[in-house]
Design a protein around this motif. Structure first.
Motif, PDB file in Angstrom:
ATOM      1  N   HIS A 195     -36.464  30.553  29.983  1.00 24.65           N
ATOM      2  CA  HIS A 195     -36.750  31.931  29.328  1.00 24.65           C
ATOM      3  C   HIS A 195     -37.440  32.762  30.068  1.00 24.65           C
ATOM      4  N   LYS A 196     -37.144  33.949  30.401  1.00 27.13           N
ATOM      5  CA  LYS A 196     -37.661  35.184  31.633  1.00 27.13           C
ATOM      6  C   LYS A 196     -37.562  36.579  30.671  1.00 27.13           C
ATOM      7  N   ASP A 197     -39.189  36.763  31.201  1.00 18.84           N
ATOM      8  CA  ASP A 197     -39.579  38.242  30.637  1.00 18.84           C
ATOM      9  C   ASP A 197     -38.891  38.915  31.641  1.00 18.84           C
ATOM     10  N   LEU A 198     -39.248  38.901  32.921  1.00 17.04           N
ATOM     11  CA  LEU A 198     -37.991  39.419  33.703  1.00 17.04           C
ATOM     12  C   LEU A 198     -36.904  38.991  34.266  1.00 17.04           C
ATOM     13  N   ASP A 199     -36.084  39.785  34.502  1.00 17.30           N
ATOM     14  CA  ASP A 199     -34.858  39.487  34.425  1.00 17.30           C
ATOM     15  C   ASP A 199     -34.258  39.083  35.965  1.00 17.30           C
ATOM     16  N   PRO A 200     -34.408  38.558  36.748  1.00 15.03           N
ATOM     17  CA  PRO A 200     -34.581  38.583  38.246  1.00 15.03           C
ATOM     18  C   PRO A 200     -32.354  38.896  38.439  1.00 15.03           C
ATOM     19  N   GLY A 201     -31.444  38.488  37.635  1.00 12.96           N
ATOM     20  CA  GLY A 201     -30.342  38.487  37.538  1.00 12.96           C
ATOM     21  C   GLY A 201     -29.878  37.492  37.959  1.00 12.96           C
ATOM     22  N   MET A 202     -28.492  37.055  37.676  1.00 15.13           N
ATOM     23  CA  MET A 202     -27.869  35.879  38.081  1.00 15.13           C
ATOM     24  C   MET A 202     -27.933  35.136  39.215  1.00 15.13           C
ATOM     25  N   ALA A 203     -27.931  36.456  40.489  1.00 11.17           N
ATOM     26  CA  ALA A 203     -27.382  35.178  41.703  1.00 11.17           C
ATOM     27  C   ALA A 203     -29.211  35.018  42.046  1.00 11.17           C
ATOM     28  N   ARG A 204     -30.319  34.908  41.878  1.00 14.56           N
ATOM     29  CA  ARG A 204     -31.403  35.266  41.659  1.00 14.56           C
ATOM     30  C   ARG A 204     -31.943  33.530  41.235  1.00 14.56           C
ATOM     31  N   ALA A 205     -31.260  33.910  39.459  1.00  7.72           N
ATOM     32  CA  ALA A 205     -31.813  33.050  38.417  1.00  7.72           C
ATOM     33  C   ALA A 205     -31.564  31.809  39.033  1.00  7.72           C
ATOM     34  N   LEU A 206     -29.726  31.411  38.895  1.00  5.37           N
ATOM     35  CA  LEU A 206     -29.535  30.620  38.919  1.00  5.37           C
ATOM     36  C   LEU A 206     -30.182  29.334  39.883  1.00  5.37           C
ATOM     37  N   GLU A 207     -30.796  29.628  41.567  1.00  2.00           N
ATOM     38  CA  GLU A 207     -31.604  29.356  42.899  1.00  2.00           C
ATOM     39  C   GLU A 207     -33.147  29.170  42.090  1.00  2.00           C
ATOM     40  N   ARG A 208     -33.401  30.329  41.227  1.00  2.15           N
ATOM     41  CA  ARG A 208     -35.424  30.557  41.526  1.00  2.15           C
ATOM     42  C   ARG A 208     -34.854  29.461  40.394  1.00  2.15           C
ATOM     43  N   ASP A 209     -34.534  29.318  39.231  1.00  2.00           N
ATOM     44  CA  ASP A 209     -35.036  28.850  38.022  1.00  2.00           C
ATOM     45  C   ASP A 209     -33.582  27.756  37.507  1.00  2.00           C
ATOM     46  N   VAL A 210     -32.728  28.257  37.218  1.00  5.62           N
ATOM     47  CA  VAL A 210     -32.101  27.448  37.149  1.00  5.62           C
ATOM     48  C   VAL A 210     -31.784  25.790  37.460  1.00  5.62           C
ATOM     49  N   LEU A 211     -31.669  25.677  38.865  1.00  7.52           N
ATOM     50  CA  LEU A 211     -31.304  24.478  39.447  1.00  7.52           C
ATOM     51  C   LEU A 211     -32.962  23.911  39.746  1.00  7.52           C
ATOM     52  N   PRO A 212     -34.111  24.496  39.620  1.00  4.81           N
ATOM     53  CA  PRO A 212     -34.615  23.986  39.423  1.00  4.81           C
ATOM     54  C   PRO A 212     -35.272  22.614  38.279  1.00  4.81           C
ATOM     55  N   ALA A 213     -34.880  23.344  37.400  1.00  4.94           N
ATOM     56  CA  ALA A 213     -34.273  23.171  35.849  1.00  4.94           C
ATOM     57  C   ALA A 213     -34.119  21.705  35.986  1.00  4.94           C
ATOM     58  N   LEU A 214     -32.171  22.058  36.444  1.00  2.00           N
ATOM     59  CA  LEU A 214     -30.869  21.069  36.487  1.00  2.00           C
ATOM     60  C   LEU A 214     -32.209  19.183  37.470  1.00  2.00           C
ATOM     61  N   GLU A 215     -32.773  20.059  38.631  1.00  2.00           N
ATOM     62  CA  GLU A 215     -33.232  19.231  39.343  1.00  2.00           C
ATOM     63  C   GLU A 215     -34.180  17.712  38.278  1.00  2.00           C
ATOM     64  N   ARG A 216     -35.451  18.732  37.457  1.00  2.00           N
ATOM     65  CA  ARG A 216     -36.037  17.845  36.500  1.00  2.00           C
ATOM     66  C   ARG A 216     -35.425  16.410  35.868  1.00  2.00           C
ATOM     67  N   ILE A 217     -33.637  17.046  35.492  1.00  2.00           N
ATOM     68  CA  ILE A 217     -33.769  16.638  34.769  1.00  2.00           C
ATOM     69  C   ILE A 217     -31.855  15.096  35.702  1.00  2.00           C
ATOM     70  N   GLY A 218     -32.561  15.283  36.705  1.00  2.00           N
ATOM     71  CA  GLY A 218     -31.591  14.281  37.686  1.00  2.00           C
ATOM     72  C   GLY A 218     -30.213  15.149  38.118  1.00  2.00           C
ATOM     73  N   LEU A 219     -30.104  16.384  38.280  1.00  2.00           N
ATOM     74  CA  LEU A 219     -29.482  16.675  38.717  1.00  2.00           C
ATOM     75  C   LEU A 219     -29.461  18.127  39.259  1.00  2.00           C
ATOM     76  N   PRO A 220     -28.960  17.895  40.413  1.00  2.00           N
ATOM     77  CA  PRO A 220     -27.762  17.391  41.071  1.00  2.00           C
ATOM     78  C   PRO A 220     -27.093  15.653  41.299  1.00  2.00           C
TER      79      PRO A 220
END
Length: 763
Positions: free
Chosen positions: A384-409
């Motif tokens: 969840h994001k209160d302010l949308d930074p755009g998908m390009a930024r969200a991929l690098e700033r939010d999605v990748l750290p979340a994936l790293e927490r679960i062992g990806l990549p």
């Protein structure tokens, strides 16, 4: 002229009216002021009720009649209804008695003869002209027959009963029906259906951590009892496995297990939010949970608030579930779809930032969340994001750290820019909103490949001879299908980005649709199929909105926006708005000058053009001044720097995340149950409809503690086809051997016509 009412001193006045009555020599005499006008015997109650009904019909308040005659409000109403419906003669009819209660003499002998001949009790009663209840009463008292009313079986002696119980042949207790349960729930001492007084008192005193489920009696036609069929799938998806390590509740009657089960069951039964629980029968949902009743809506809201109080622990629970789902998903998690979902805010209290809602083609107050789904649409993560930074930024700033927490990549991910033969550790699929060649390069260095549409491409068409027909795999919730498409590929280098493979699809219209990928080893049909399979994620959003109330607000409150969050500067936005208005005005004026000077203009037209040109010069100078002013105004500011009337609100993210995680579990559980239903449906496959009907259907719940079984008999399917669609599913559920949490009872599911217990091998 109005006069004050008067009455004899010994009379009883009827309210503030002019009427009264008094006893006189065994008679009840009625007065209008001082004049007597009616009387009846003092002990004649029907005559008294007739006068009461007359007074009530003429408008004397019922409360005055109650006080004067010493009768109840119901008696007044009954007397008035009797007068209206049946007239005054009804008050003089003789009262009907109970009739003969003991059968004697010749009637008794005839009854014994008929009963000995095998005639039923009801038939004998009709033959003799007596009520069936009277006949059964005489049989029970031993006046006639064998002492047993018709249809009643003799009860065995205690020793015989014990022997039969030991042999397992004793008769089962009749299930308690809905009407009897409703009467019992209404008579509960602590509120509707709150029958466990001792347990609730113990919980309030802190002597009980949580109430344990108990199935003590057979119950018939439990509303939404069919949702118990989802229990094996919910447990398989990890609803309770990891919850205790991350979530907790204070001591109380409703604990963590019952709260999570109830929330998941509510979503599957299409009860859209905890607030809708106010319109559900609490005793029925309590029977599903093994309790006396379910919590009230406000109690459930408090439980949700307590569970989501620490958002980090909720995120930890989601990450633990995602790791388990990855281990269960196999190769499907090597390629993940990422997309943003905009949740529109329809409230009036909050002031949320506006987002463009593509499905409505409007800018509306909303919040954005980014979802990570496996191929086929099964959800993995929700951010969840209160302010949308755009998908390009969200991929690098939010999605990748979340994936790293679960062992990806993973730590051993190769650098894809160093060698084309390297196999990506992870592939992300997203739409053109995430287009960023520089981002593609950075992801490739971390071992992550991308597949997306080529945004803004204006290249020349390729010759049709380059395209060849291939079978592209399309992943959906029900499995993998294939579609024949015509594809071709070439290598190109993106501006300010890496070298990529461009794959084009040739449509029947002749249009060529390009997509790009940084994975040089995957076949082009698989790469194209992964991007085409994004429809599964879009379908997931639509289905969750329609069926699981994904866009519903979890709570009515609002949260404060992070003071350090970067938001658009309102002053900068106002300057942009003024400059844009001036630019539009300048365009209109320049067109007007051109129209005035077209051809051979007259003197008046020339003068008008000069005035307009002067206005253009003034506006142009003002616009340039605003541009200079805008350069000194920052584009973004901290949220704490906004004025009070400009401050933005946010939605509580803890409750949203908790309920969305439970929605994900419910959706995955329903998807897990789909294949068995789809196989039974044959060619016309719509397996989610029978499942939704199953979850809303009634069911008998019959515990068998002696054999360690909790039997759930599904009722209320719409047709034989509906029964056939779920019959195979119920057999699969029985083979799982699922035990209801906290009871030790194994779940056995069946249809009414399939009452046999499963084989030992199946169980």
């Amino acid at each position: 002229m109005n006069t004050l009412p008067v009455s004899p001193p010994e009379a009883v006045r009827i309210g503030a009216s002019c009427f009264s009555f008094a006893s006189d020599d065994g008679k009840t005499v009625y007065f209008s002021n001082l004049e007597p006008f009616d009387c009846h015997d003092e002990g004649d109650r029907p005559a008294m009720l007739l006068r009461v009904a007359r007074f009530a019909r003429h408008g004397i308040p019922h409360r005055d009649l109650q006080a004067a005659f010493g009768i109840s409000r119901t008696t007044v109403h009954r007397a008035l209804d009797k007068l209206r419906d049946r007239g005054e003669a009804a008050f003089h009819e003789p009262r009907r008695g109970r009739g003969t209660s003991v059968i004697t003499g010749e009637t008794a002998e005839e009854a014994n003869r008929l009963l000995a001949g095998g005639m039923s009790g009801a038939a004998v009663a009709r033959k003799l002209g007596v009520p069936v209840a009277t006949l059964n009463h005489n049989r029970r008292r031993g006046f006639i027959g064998d002492g047993m009313p018709g249809g009643t079986k003799p009860q065995p002696e205690p020793e015989a009963a014990e022997t039969e119980s030991d042999a397992g042949t004793d008769a089962r207790e009749a299930p308690l029906g809905r009407s009897a349960r409703d009467r019992r729930d209404r008579a509960a001492p602590m509120g509707r259906a709150a029958r466990d007084s001792a347990g609730r008192v113990a919980a309030s005193a802190g002597a009980m951590a949580e109430a344990r489920p108990r199935f003590d009696e057979p119950l018939s036609a439990i509303a939404c009892g069919g949702v118990l069929a989802a229990l094996p799938a919910l447990l398989k998806e990890g609803l309770l496995d990891r919850a205790g390590a991350f979530l907790s509740l204070p001591k109380g009657y409703y604990g963590l297990t019952s709260t999570l089960l109830l929330l998941a069951f509510l979503f599957l039964a299409r009860v859209r939010n905890p607030e809708a629980l106010r319109h559900e029968a609490p005793g029925e949902w309590g029977a599903v949970l093994g309790l006396d009743r379910c919590p009230e809506a406000k109690t459930l809201r408090r439980k949700v608030r307590a569970l989501a109080a620490d958002e980090k622990r909720v995120k930890g629970w989601q990450d633990a579930l995602a790791r388990d789902w990855m281990a269960d998903g196999g190769d499907t998690v090597a390629t993940l779809s990422v997309d943003g979902h905009v949740k529109v805010y329809a409230g009036r209290k909050g002031r949320l930032r506006k987002h463009f809602v593509s499905r409505q083609k409007l800018c509306l107050p909303a919040s954005t969340s980014y979802w990570v789904n496996a191929l086929g649409g099964r959800p993995l993560l929700c951010l969840h994001k209160d302010l949308d930074p755009g998908m390009a930024r969200a991929l690098e700033r939010d999605v990748l750290p979340a994936l790293e927490r679960i062992g990806l990549p993973g730590p051993d991910a190769p650098d894809l820019t160093a060698s084309e033969d390297a196999t990506p550790a992870l592939t992300l699929v997203f739409d053109r909103e995430g287009w960023s060649p520089a981002l593609f390069r950075r992801l490739a260095r971390r071992g992550i490949a991308v597949i997306t549409w080529h945004k803004g491409f204006r290249g020349e068409d390729w010759p049709e001879e380059e395209f060849r027909a291939v079978a592209a795999p399309l992943h959906g919730p029900g499995g993998v299908q294939s579609a024949e498409v015509r594809l071709a590929e070439r290598r190109i280098r993106l501006r300010d980005g890496p070298e990529v493979r461009q794959i084009r699809r040739l449509l029947d219209t002749g249009r060529q649709v390009p997509l790009v990928t940084t994975d040089f080893g995957v076949p082009m049909e698989r790469a194209a199929g992964a991007l085409f399979s994004r429809w599964a994620q879009e379908s997931f959003f639509k289905y969750m909105r329609d069926e699981f109330n994904l866009d519903g607000l979890p709570v009515h409150g609002l949260a404060e926006l992070d003071p350090d969050a970067r938001v658009v500067n309102p002053a900068r936005r106002e300057l942009d708005r003024r400059i844009n208005r001036m630019r539009s005005r300048l365009g209109t004026l320049r067109n007007r000058v051109a129209d005035l000077l077209r051809g051979a203009p007259s003197d008046a037209a020339t003068k008008s053009a000069e005035r307009v040109a002067a206005e253009i010069g003034t506006l142009d100078a003002e616009r340039e001044a605003l541009k200079l002013q805008r350069r000194e105004v920052p584009t973004h500011v901290r949220a704490a720097e906004l004025g009070e009337d400009e401050m933005l609100d946010a939605l509580p993210s803890g409750e949203r995340l908790l309920l969305d995680v439970i929605r994900m579990i419910a959706y995955r559980a329903e998807t897990r149950m789909m294949p068995a239903v789809a196989a039974a449906q044959g060619g016309k496959r719509r397996p989610r409809r029978p499942l939704a009907e199953l979850f809303r259907s009634e069911a008998d719940i019959v515990p068998d503690p002696g054999n360690g079984i909790l039997r759930v008999r599904i009722l209320g399917t719409a047709s034989n086809a509906g029964d056939a669609a779920i019959a195979g599913l119920l057999d699969e559920l029985n083979r799982t051997g699922t035990v209801f949490p906290g009871t030790g009872l194994r779940m056995v599911y069946e249809l009414p016509e399939n009452g046999a217990e499963p084989d030992e091998d199946a169980s």
